[in-house]
Design a protein around this motif. Sequence first.
Motif, PDB file in Angstrom:
ATOM      1  N   VAL A   1      10.686 -21.150  16.950  1.00 11.57           N
ATOM      2  CA  VAL A   1       9.385 -20.506  17.133  1.00 11.57           C
ATOM      3  C   VAL A   1       8.295 -21.557  17.329  1.00 11.57           C
ATOM      4  O   VAL A   1       7.299 -21.303  18.011  1.00 11.57           O
ATOM      5  N   PHE A   2       8.467 -22.756  16.779  1.00 11.00           N
ATOM      6  CA  PHE A   2       7.529 -23.855  17.036  1.00 11.00           C
ATOM      7  C   PHE A   2       7.484 -24.165  18.526  1.00 11.00           C
ATOM      8  O   PHE A   2       6.401 -24.339  19.110  1.00 11.00           O
ATOM      9  N   VAL A   3       8.654 -24.251  19.144  1.00  9.46           N
ATOM     10  CA  VAL A   3       8.717 -24.504  20.590  1.00  9.46           C
ATOM     11  C   VAL A   3       8.081 -23.356  21.363  1.00  9.46           C
ATOM     12  O   VAL A   3       7.341 -23.568  22.336  1.00  9.46           O
ATOM     13  N   LEU A   4       8.350 -22.116  20.924  1.00 10.20           N
ATOM     14  CA  LEU A   4       7.722 -20.970  21.576  1.00 10.20           C
ATOM     15  C   LEU A   4       6.203 -21.023  21.428  1.00 10.20           C
ATOM     16  O   LEU A   4       5.466 -20.660  22.357  1.00 10.20           O
ATOM     17  N   GLY A   5       5.735 -21.478  20.276  1.00 10.22           N
ATOM     18  CA  GLY A   5       4.297 -21.596  20.064  1.00 10.22           C
ATOM     19  C   GLY A   5       3.668 -22.629  20.982  1.00 10.22           C
ATOM     20  O   GLY A   5       2.572 -22.416  21.522  1.00 10.22           O
ATOM     21  N   ILE A   6       4.350 -23.760  21.180  1.00 10.40           N
ATOM     22  CA  ILE A   6       3.846 -24.778  22.105  1.00 10.40           C
ATOM     23  C   ILE A   6       3.769 -24.218  23.520  1.00 10.40           C
ATOM     24  O   ILE A   6       2.783 -24.428  24.242  1.00 10.40           O
ATOM     25  N   ALA A   7       4.804 -23.495  23.926  1.00 11.15           N
ATOM     26  CA  ALA A   7       4.792 -22.881  25.258  1.00 11.15           C
ATOM     27  C   ALA A   7       3.672 -21.850  25.368  1.00 11.15           C
ATOM     28  O   ALA A   7       3.002 -21.747  26.415  1.00 11.15           O
ATOM     29  N   MET A   8       3.436 -21.091  24.295  1.00 10.18           N
ATOM     30  CA  MET A   8       2.366 -20.096  24.314  1.00 10.18           C
ATOM     31  C   MET A   8       1.006 -20.767  24.434  1.00 10.18           C
ATOM     32  O   MET A   8       0.122 -20.283  25.159  1.00 10.18           O
ATOM     33  N   GLU A   9       0.816 -21.887  23.741  1.00  9.41           N
ATOM     34  CA  GLU A   9      -0.459 -22.585  23.836  1.00  9.41           C
ATOM     35  C   GLU A   9      -0.699 -23.082  25.260  1.00  9.41           C
ATOM     36  O   GLU A   9      -1.821 -22.978  25.785  1.00  9.41           O
ATOM     37  N   ARG A  10       0.355 -23.591  25.870  1.00 10.13           N
ATOM     38  CA  ARG A  10       0.199 -24.176  27.219  1.00 10.13           C
ATOM     39  C   ARG A  10      -0.016 -23.120  28.283  1.00 10.13           C
ATOM     40  O   ARG A  10      -0.888 -23.277  29.162  1.00 10.13           O
ATOM     41  N   PHE A  11       0.743 -22.040  28.236  1.00 11.45           N
ATOM     42  CA  PHE A  11       0.728 -21.091  29.344  1.00 11.45           C
ATOM     43  C   PHE A  11      -0.041 -19.796  29.060  1.00 11.45           C
ATOM     44  O   PHE A  11      -0.344 -19.050  29.987  1.00 11.45           O
ATOM     45  N   VAL A  12      -0.336 -19.519  27.783  1.00  7.90           N
ATOM     46  CA  VAL A  12      -1.047 -18.296  27.432  1.00  7.90           C
ATOM     47  C   VAL A  12      -2.445 -18.594  26.907  1.00  7.90           C
ATOM     48  O   VAL A  12      -3.439 -18.067  27.424  1.00  7.90           O
TER      49      VAL A  12
ATOM     50  N   ARG B   1      -4.244 -21.653  26.569  1.00  3.91           N
ATOM     51  CA  ARG B   1      -5.126 -22.625  27.224  1.00  3.91           C
ATOM     52  C   ARG B   1      -5.933 -22.032  28.381  1.00  3.91           C
ATOM     53  O   ARG B   1      -7.133 -22.326  28.504  1.00  3.91           O
ATOM     54  N   PRO B   2      -5.351 -21.212  29.243  1.00  6.41           N
ATOM     55  CA  PRO B   2      -6.172 -20.640  30.320  1.00  6.41           C
ATOM     56  C   PRO B   2      -7.262 -19.702  29.829  1.00  6.41           C
ATOM     57  O   PRO B   2      -8.177 -19.359  30.601  1.00  6.41           O
ATOM     58  N   PHE B   3      -7.201 -19.278  28.546  1.00  3.73           N
ATOM     59  CA  PHE B   3      -8.162 -18.316  28.023  1.00  3.73           C
ATOM     60  C   PHE B   3      -9.138 -18.918  27.023  1.00  3.73           C
ATOM     61  O   PHE B   3      -9.921 -18.182  26.424  1.00  3.73           O
TER      62      PHE B   3
ATOM     63  N   LEU C   1      -7.203  -8.525  24.723  1.00  9.63           N
ATOM     64  CA  LEU C   1      -6.473  -7.633  25.619  1.00  9.63           C
ATOM     65  C   LEU C   1      -5.198  -8.285  26.139  1.00  9.63           C
ATOM     66  O   LEU C   1      -4.128  -7.661  26.184  1.00  9.63           O
ATOM     67  N   PHE C   2      -5.292  -9.555  26.511  1.00 11.39           N
ATOM     68  CA  PHE C   2      -4.120 -10.228  27.075  1.00 11.39           C
ATOM     69  C   PHE C   2      -3.042 -10.438  26.026  1.00 11.39           C
ATOM     70  O   PHE C   2      -1.856 -10.154  26.267  1.00 11.39           O
ATOM     71  N   THR C   3      -3.425 -10.947  24.849  1.00 15.24           N
ATOM     72  CA  THR C   3      -2.413 -11.242  23.825  1.00 15.24           C
ATOM     73  C   THR C   3      -1.828  -9.968  23.232  1.00 15.24           C
ATOM     74  O   THR C   3      -0.637  -9.924  22.897  1.00 15.24           O
ATOM     75  N   PHE C   4      -2.654  -8.918  23.095  1.00 12.82           N
ATOM     76  CA  PHE C   4      -2.105  -7.660  22.598  1.00 12.82           C
ATOM     77  C   PHE C   4      -1.136  -7.075  23.620  1.00 12.82           C
ATOM     78  O   PHE C   4      -0.084  -6.534  23.252  1.00 12.82           O
ATOM     79  N   GLY C   5      -1.480  -7.180  24.894  1.00  8.99           N
ATOM     80  CA  GLY C   5      -0.553  -6.744  25.929  1.00  8.99           C
ATOM     81  C   GLY C   5       0.741  -7.532  25.902  1.00  8.99           C
ATOM     82  O   GLY C   5       1.841  -6.970  26.064  1.00  8.99           O
ATOM     83  N   LEU C   6       0.630  -8.847  25.663  1.00 12.06           N
ATOM     84  CA  LEU C   6       1.829  -9.674  25.555  1.00 12.06           C
ATOM     85  C   LEU C   6       2.683  -9.246  24.373  1.00 12.06           C
ATOM     86  O   LEU C   6       3.922  -9.200  24.465  1.00 12.06           O
ATOM     87  N   ALA C   7       2.042  -8.919  23.246  1.00 10.50           N
ATOM     88  CA  ALA C   7       2.782  -8.454  22.069  1.00 10.50           C
ATOM     89  C   ALA C   7       3.546  -7.168  22.372  1.00 10.50           C
ATOM     90  O   ALA C   7       4.698  -7.002  21.949  1.00 10.50           O
ATOM     91  N   ILE C   8       2.915  -6.256  23.100  1.00 13.62           N
ATOM     92  CA  ILE C   8       3.585  -5.000  23.457  1.00 13.62           C
ATOM     93  C   ILE C   8       4.770  -5.273  24.374  1.00 13.62           C
ATOM     94  O   ILE C   8       5.837  -4.653  24.241  1.00 13.62           O
ATOM     95  N   VAL C   9       4.592  -6.214  25.312  1.00 10.79           N
ATOM     96  CA  VAL C   9       5.693  -6.571  26.218  1.00 10.79           C
ATOM     97  C   VAL C   9       6.878  -7.125  25.431  1.00 10.79           C
ATOM     98  O   VAL C   9       8.032  -6.737  25.657  1.00 10.79           O
ATOM     99  N   VAL C  10       6.602  -8.041  24.496  1.00  6.53           N
ATOM    100  CA  VAL C  10       7.673  -8.615  23.674  1.00  6.53           C
ATOM    101  C   VAL C  10       8.363  -7.523  22.868  1.00  6.53           C
ATOM    102  O   VAL C  10       9.598  -7.481  22.768  1.00  6.53           O
ATOM    103  N   GLN C  11       7.580  -6.634  22.291  1.00  6.81           N
ATOM    104  CA  GLN C  11       8.145  -5.535  21.510  1.00  6.81           C
ATOM    105  C   GLN C  11       9.071  -4.673  22.360  1.00  6.81           C
ATOM    106  O   GLN C  11      10.178  -4.305  21.928  1.00  6.81           O
ATOM    107  N   GLN C  12       8.652  -4.352  23.570  1.00 10.70           N
ATOM    108  CA  GLN C  12       9.465  -3.491  24.425  1.00 10.70           C
ATOM    109  C   GLN C  12      10.708  -4.214  24.936  1.00 10.70           C
ATOM    110  O   GLN C  12      11.771  -3.597  25.108  1.00 10.70           O
ATOM    111  N   VAL C  13      10.595  -5.516  25.181  1.00  7.82           N
ATOM    112  CA  VAL C  13      11.774  -6.288  25.596  1.00  7.82           C
ATOM    113  C   VAL C  13      12.824  -6.292  24.488  1.00  7.82           C
ATOM    114  O   VAL C  13      14.024  -6.112  24.739  1.00  7.82           O
TER     115      VAL C  13
END
Length: 323
Positions: free
Chosen positions: A92-103, A105-107, A117-129
Amino acid sequence: MSLLTETARVLLNGLQTGAIYVLLAMGLSIILGTLKFVNFAHGALYLLGLYAGILISQQTDFSQGQLAEYGLSTLGLDWGFLAALLLVPLIVFVLGIAMERFVARPFYDRPDTDQILFTFGLAIVVQQVVRILFGGNSQNFAQPGWAAGPVALPLVGGFPQWRLWVIGITAVLVMIVYGLIEFTDFGLVVRAGTQDAEMVQLLGIRITRPYIAVFGIGAALAGVAGVVGGPLSVVNPTVGTDILVPAFITVVIGGLGSVRGAVVGGLLLGITESFLIQWSLVIPSLGIDYGFAPWSQVGIYAIAAIILLVRPQGLFGSEVDVS
């Protein structure tokens, strides 16, 4: 059972519940206080840590989901709980680094509403996956064999051993994170960035790397919370969003960027929730039909409202404007 014994048991249950809130809120508070990034996908990191812990520690039968349709109904490495406790934070540390870089940082320079809105939408996407892959059924996350069963405690009597381990693991992690933030150069940069990131950059300090590390550490703590909390809760794809609100309330109560605030806020919420739930068991025993279980959630909102009215920056938050 005497009132003193019952009170002690409820208090311990509250400390265990609060410990999960503390693990989530510590990372969330540091990320929000330092990066000014409202991460509503933090619960998704908890969810991923939870399912990763199951798959690493044991073999589980998934009767629903796309993987079951492909003949992969039984999954898991069966490496044991200790392996999950060590590996999941790294994953999850690696996932967090990827989230910082691609999710994240642009915001950073976008309005808070865009981040939410973006992060909540991402959470819903992860939940549905997760739901698509593993199905929506609740799964059993077995407690480690070396911590299963009750342990005899003075006054309390028999008490679930794993709940005490959760409290102990959280205490160790709190001390590590507190030491990292308060007594290292890395922590000095993080705390300075919380107060005035622009001034830190003007002093010639590159805060990009500490920011990445902060996000990774916060994500890892959410993953640990998923692993240690999994055996004590229902495991299904909705748990990430369910636990997000108490985590944010903990941050609001404790104050942005404060490890002490996350600890005090999490324990306060956990103990309050535990006592209100217990009242729902005691009151009917007295012949009163009115149960207080639904008020356990109302209670944590009431605490947050009172603290915001008295001290808007939280119990240990800075009075400096961090907007």
